[in-house]
Scaffold this motif. Structure first.
Motif, PDB file in Angstrom:
ATOM      1  N   ASP A  50       0.700  -1.123   0.055  1.00 29.01           N
ATOM      2  CA  ASP A  50      -0.034   0.037   0.149  1.00 29.01           C
ATOM      3  C   ASP A  50       0.912   1.319   0.023  1.00 29.01           C
ATOM      4  O   ASP A  50       2.057   1.309   0.465  1.00 29.01           O
ATOM      5  N   PRO A  51       0.366   2.440  -0.562  1.00 26.61           N
ATOM      6  CA  PRO A  51       1.161   3.740  -0.532  1.00 26.61           C
ATOM      7  C   PRO A  51       1.446   4.090   0.888  1.00 26.61           C
ATOM      8  O   PRO A  51       0.559   3.673   2.006  1.00 26.61           O
TER       9      PRO A  51
ATOM     10  N   SER B 173      -5.887   1.377   4.061  1.00 26.23           N
ATOM     11  CA  SER B 173      -5.417   1.372   2.420  1.00 26.23           C
ATOM     12  C   SER B 173      -4.050   1.856   2.510  1.00 26.23           C
ATOM     13  O   SER B 173      -3.476   2.261   1.413  1.00 26.23           O
ATOM     14  N   HIS B 174      -3.545   2.413   3.547  1.00 26.72           N
ATOM     15  CA  HIS B 174      -2.023   2.975   3.445  1.00 26.72           C
ATOM     16  C   HIS B 174      -1.115   2.503   4.639  1.00 26.72           C
ATOM     17  O   HIS B 174      -1.633   2.211   5.551  1.00 26.72           O
TER      18      HIS B 174
ATOM     19  N   ASP C 220      -7.484   9.679  -3.289  1.00 32.50           N
ATOM     20  CA  ASP C 220      -7.499   9.589  -4.835  1.00 32.50           C
ATOM     21  C   ASP C 220      -6.244  10.142  -5.377  1.00 32.50           C
ATOM     22  O   ASP C 220      -5.619   9.954  -6.543  1.00 32.50           O
TER      23      ASP C 220
ATOM     24  N   ARG D  22      -3.055   8.331  -5.126  1.00 30.63           N
ATOM     25  CA  ARG D  22      -2.819   7.207  -5.781  1.00 30.63           C
ATOM     26  C   ARG D  22      -2.819   7.657  -7.546  1.00 30.63           C
ATOM     27  O   ARG D  22      -2.184   7.044  -8.116  1.00 30.63           O
ATOM     28  N   THR D  23      -3.247   8.734  -7.876  1.00 30.45           N
ATOM     29  CA  THR D  23      -3.507   9.123  -9.051  1.00 30.45           C
ATOM     30  C   THR D  23      -1.954   9.561  -9.478  1.00 30.45           C
ATOM     31  O   THR D  23      -1.290   9.167 -10.512  1.00 30.45           O
TER      32      THR D  23
ATOM     33  N   TRP E 243       0.592   6.642  -9.465  1.00 30.43           N
ATOM     34  CA  TRP E 243       0.550   5.877 -10.738  1.00 30.43           C
ATOM     35  C   TRP E 243       0.966   6.827 -11.927  1.00 30.43           C
ATOM     36  O   TRP E 243       1.807   6.275 -12.717  1.00 30.43           O
TER      37      TRP E 243
ATOM     38  N   SER F 243       2.315   1.190  -6.805  1.00 28.82           N
ATOM     39  CA  SER F 243       1.862   0.325  -5.707  1.00 28.82           C
ATOM     40  C   SER F 243       0.128   0.393  -5.866  1.00 28.82           C
ATOM     41  O   SER F 243      -0.229  -0.448  -4.836  1.00 28.82           O
ATOM     42  N   ALA F 244      -0.381   0.863  -6.709  1.00 28.90           N
ATOM     43  CA  ALA F 244      -1.950   0.621  -6.942  1.00 28.90           C
ATOM     44  C   ALA F 244      -2.417   1.001  -8.135  1.00 28.90           C
ATOM     45  O   ALA F 244      -1.629   1.786  -8.838  1.00 28.90           O
TER      46      ALA F 244
END
Length: 451
Positions: free
Chosen positions: A104-105, A131-132, A403, A406-407, A410, A421-422
């Motif tokens: 996870d981040p 989630s992290h 969001d 994660r954006t 990526w 990582s996601a």
């Protein structure tokens, strides 16, 4: 007698009365005691609890986050110190997840050093845990640091942040909540200027005083009107014996708490009146909510005098960062050097500590960032505390921040700078609109300040 000594003497003098009140409350709360069932007994027990709670010294609270829901399963969470210095420990909330779980981040949450402990951000940590990989700065009470460990100022603060980012690695996301917005922004700018390979992937600033000239609040006006000399004369004192940090010059936590309380005194008086009424009528849930909030709110720590005075002078009085004269260890802090780190700012519509536009101003300073690497979000109907805690934070702010992280993780992975990582999160049209609007609004604000 110095101010801190008066405080300690008053606390000592009240100790026997506090013990008496506690004993009386216990006696009148015992169901075996016939007086406990009378209106007089209930009122006396409630009054004794209110008195004891308003005169006690509150210790450092615990995070108390033993588990987290990860991938639909409840897993154990343990706190581990992964980095340590005299004035701060970096805590990692380790989750007992399976070895085959996709990484996870990593998010570094920089808690405020403004009087309260890092546990004030318990809700922030809890929101990111599923989630992290969450890390948080656990600042140490200055009165517990011996003089032999030396001073701690704004430059040291920035050094600490840079050192933590080096430990965590270049794929880290960093969040500065409230006061840390300035030193975290400084740290990222200095790392970019030095082409440091360990710069974070994203930088999120939440309710921070980047430019206090925008929508100045009562806090900002007081600092500007009084000036640094007034604060040095009136609020700086030394830690008394027998504390470990005796003789250290500090800004005492009890003074900061007094300032917070007087800003909304009516609200706090009403809250304690409601506690009394809830105790009398036997509303245990209402009383427990009060206890949980004020156990945290009334727990405060001291700040080193040098850090506090530099913050007052450079951030609130002379506005070094927006005027382009901020320095770190003698080197200029240039936000225009930020090119690789995506920037998000978050503000609350009803924030009476950090006014609207003060955090948004970061976009007007980091002018080298492209439009697709910046976003600003204004949360309606929340005050300062609601920016990083509460139901609206969990439902509306935290998902947007996740969001955003994660954006851009990526994006960075796609550019070949690190491993993904996601999966990417596609920004909603409203978010894209905020990205474009954030830069325009920040540019207009910055231009207005120059005029």
């Amino acid at each position: 007698m110095p101010l801190y000594h008066w405080y300690e003497a008053t606390h000592a003098m009240l100790s026997p009365y506090r013990a008496m009140a506690d004993a009386t409350k216990l006696a009148l709360s015992n169901p075996v005691n016939p007086w406990s069932h009378t209106p007089f007994g209930k009122q006396m027990a409630a009054a004794c609890e209110v008195f004891e709670r308003t005169t006690r010294r509150y210790g450092k609270p615990a995070f108390n986050l033993p588990t987290a829901l990860v991938g639909g399963e409840r897993v154990a969470v343990t706190e581990k110190v992964v980095w340590s210095r005299p004035f701060c420990n970096l805590i990692h909330f380790q989750r007992a997840i399976p070895h085959n779980h996709r990484p996870d981040p990593k998010v570094l949450i920089v808690a405020p050093m403004s009087g309260h402990y890092a546990t004030l951000l318990r809700g922030t940590v809890e929101a990111f845990l599923p989630s992290h990989e969450v890390f948080i700065t656990d600042w140490v009470d200055a009165r517990m640091v011996p003089m032999s460990d030396g001073p701690f100022d704004l430059d040291d603060y920035v050094d600490y942040i840079i050192s933590m980012l080096h430990v965590l690695g270049p794929d880290t996301h960093v969040m500065g909540v409230c006061q840390p917005a300035v030193p975290v922004f400084m740290a990222v700018a200095r790392m970019e200027a030095e082409e440091d390979p360990y710069v974070p992937t994203t930088l999120t600033l939440m309710g921070g005083p980047i430019d206090t000239r925008a929508s100045p609040t009562a806090v900002n006006k007081l600092a500007h009107e009084r000036g640094t000399d007034w604060f040095r004369r009136n609020v700086i004192t030394t830690v008394p014996f027998p504390h470990v940090g005796m003789m250290r010059p500090v800004y005492p936590g009890f003074l900061q708490l007094t300032g917070f309380m007087t800003m909304n005194l009516d609200r706090h008086v009403d809250a304690h009146r409601d506690l009394f009424r809830n105790l009398v009528k036997g509303d245990g849930d209402g009383a427990q909510k009060h206890r949980e909030f004020y156990d945290e709110y009334l727990s405060v720590m001291d700040l080193t005098a040098e850090f506090y005075m530099q913050t007052i002078e450079r951030v609130f009085v002379e506005h070094h960062l927006p005027l382009g004269i901020m320095k770190h260890r003698g080197q200029p802090v240039d936000p225009k050097a930020i090119k690789r780190v995506a920037l998000m700012t978050v503000e609350g519509e009803n924030d009476d500590i950090t006014g609207g536009g003060q955090t948004l101003a970061a976009h007007g300073l980091a002018t080298s960032l492209s439009e697709d690497m910046r976003v600003h979000y204004l949360q309606p109907a929340v005050g300062h505390y609601g920016v990083f805690n509460g139901s609206r934070f969990r439902a509306e702010i935290a998902p947007r921040v996740m969001d955003f992280m994660r954006t851009h993780a990526w994006r960075k992975a796609k550019a070949g700078q690190t491993q993904p990582s996601a999966k990417p999160v596609v920004a909603k049209p409203a978010a894209l609109k905020m990205i474009r609007g954030g830069r325009a609004a920040a540019g207009a604000l910055h231009a207005a300040k120059k005029d």
